[in-house]
Design a protein around this motif. Structure first.
Motif, PDB file in Angstrom:
ATOM      1  N   GLU A  66       0.792  -1.230   0.000  1.00 42.70           N
ATOM      2  CA  GLU A  66       0.000   0.000   0.000  1.00 42.70           C
ATOM      3  C   GLU A  66       0.822   1.277   0.000  1.00 42.70           C
ATOM      4  O   GLU A  66       0.269   2.365  -0.186  1.00 42.70           O
ATOM      5  CB  GLU A  66      -0.934   0.008   1.207  1.00 42.70           C
ATOM      6  N   GLY A  67       2.108   1.178   0.278  1.00 44.14           N
ATOM      7  CA  GLY A  67       2.938   2.383   0.344  1.00 44.14           C
ATOM      8  C   GLY A  67       2.551   3.266   1.511  1.00 44.14           C
ATOM      9  O   GLY A  67       2.041   2.794   2.526  1.00 44.14           O
ATOM     10  N   ARG A  68       2.757   4.572   1.346  1.00 41.54           N
ATOM     11  CA  ARG A  68       2.501   5.535   2.413  1.00 41.54           C
ATOM     12  C   ARG A  68       1.048   5.505   2.886  1.00 41.54           C
ATOM     13  O   ARG A  68       0.761   5.802   4.043  1.00 41.54           O
ATOM     14  CB  ARG A  68       2.863   6.936   1.944  1.00 41.54           C
ATOM     15  N   SER A  69       0.123   5.154   2.023  1.00 40.74           N
ATOM     16  CA  SER A  69      -1.283   5.169   2.433  1.00 40.74           C
ATOM     17  C   SER A  69      -1.556   4.173   3.559  1.00 40.74           C
ATOM     18  O   SER A  69      -2.525   4.321   4.309  1.00 40.74           O
ATOM     19  CB  SER A  69      -2.209   4.893   1.249  1.00 40.74           C
ATOM     20  N   ALA A  70      -0.705   3.172   3.716  1.00 44.11           N
ATOM     21  CA  ALA A  70      -0.874   2.201   4.805  1.00 44.11           C
ATOM     22  C   ALA A  70      -0.818   2.907   6.156  1.00 44.11           C
ATOM     23  O   ALA A  70      -1.607   2.615   7.056  1.00 44.11           O
ATOM     24  CB  ALA A  70       0.180   1.106   4.724  1.00 44.11           C
ATOM     25  N   ILE A  71       0.117   3.842   6.297  1.00 44.65           N
ATOM     26  CA  ILE A  71       0.222   4.547   7.578  1.00 44.65           C
ATOM     27  C   ILE A  71      -0.822   5.658   7.661  1.00 44.65           C
ATOM     28  O   ILE A  71      -1.366   5.922   8.724  1.00 44.65           O
ATOM     29  CB  ILE A  71       1.649   5.082   7.835  1.00 44.65           C
ATOM     30  N   ASP A  72      -1.140   6.280   6.533  1.00 36.22           N
ATOM     31  CA  ASP A  72      -2.173   7.330   6.542  1.00 36.22           C
ATOM     32  C   ASP A  72      -3.510   6.772   7.015  1.00 36.22           C
ATOM     33  O   ASP A  72      -4.272   7.472   7.671  1.00 36.22           O
ATOM     34  CB  ASP A  72      -2.317   7.965   5.164  1.00 36.22           C
ATOM     35  N   LYS A  73      -3.794   5.532   6.702  1.00 36.29           N
ATOM     36  CA  LYS A  73      -5.056   4.911   7.118  1.00 36.29           C
ATOM     37  C   LYS A  73      -5.117   4.684   8.626  1.00 36.29           C
ATOM     38  O   LYS A  73      -6.194   4.542   9.197  1.00 36.29           O
ATOM     39  CB  LYS A  73      -5.249   3.572   6.408  1.00 36.29           C
ATOM     40  N   GLN A  74      -3.966   4.630   9.280  1.00 35.46           N
ATOM     41  CA  GLN A  74      -3.913   4.381  10.719  1.00 35.46           C
ATOM     42  C   GLN A  74      -4.065   5.658  11.528  1.00 35.46           C
ATOM     43  O   GLN A  74      -4.391   5.610  12.707  1.00 35.46           O
ATOM     44  CB  GLN A  74      -2.577   3.720  11.107  1.00 35.46           C
TER      45      GLN A  74
END
Length: 76
Positions: A66-74
């Motif tokens: 997912e790239g950076r969006s993986a952490i943005d979702k958290q």
């Protein structure tokens, strides 16, 4: 070496007795992470999980997919 003192951010709470000093964090430690690549450790901590080999592997897979969006979702 710079001759300027290091800047800091201060959290202050104002009460009826006057300002109350909470914490002082050096500005060099403050960042939004918007320009940095998140690490597996960042993702594990942002998700509220403990740092273990299993959660770090989960985070590595999630970041790869997912790239950076993986952490943005958290984050809120």
């Amino acid at each position: 070496m710079s001759e300027e003192p290091e800047s800091v951010s201060v959290s202050v709470s104002v009460t009826t007795a006057g300002p109350e000093w909470r914490e002082v964090t050096p500005d060099r430690l403050l960042h939004t992470g918007g320009s940095d690549r998140p690490t597996a450790e960042d993702l594990v901590l942002a998700s509220g999980r403990d740092l273990t080999p299993r959660t770090l592997e989960w985070a590595r897979r999630k970041l790869a997919a997912e790239g950076r969006s993986a952490i943005d979702k958290q984050l809120p």
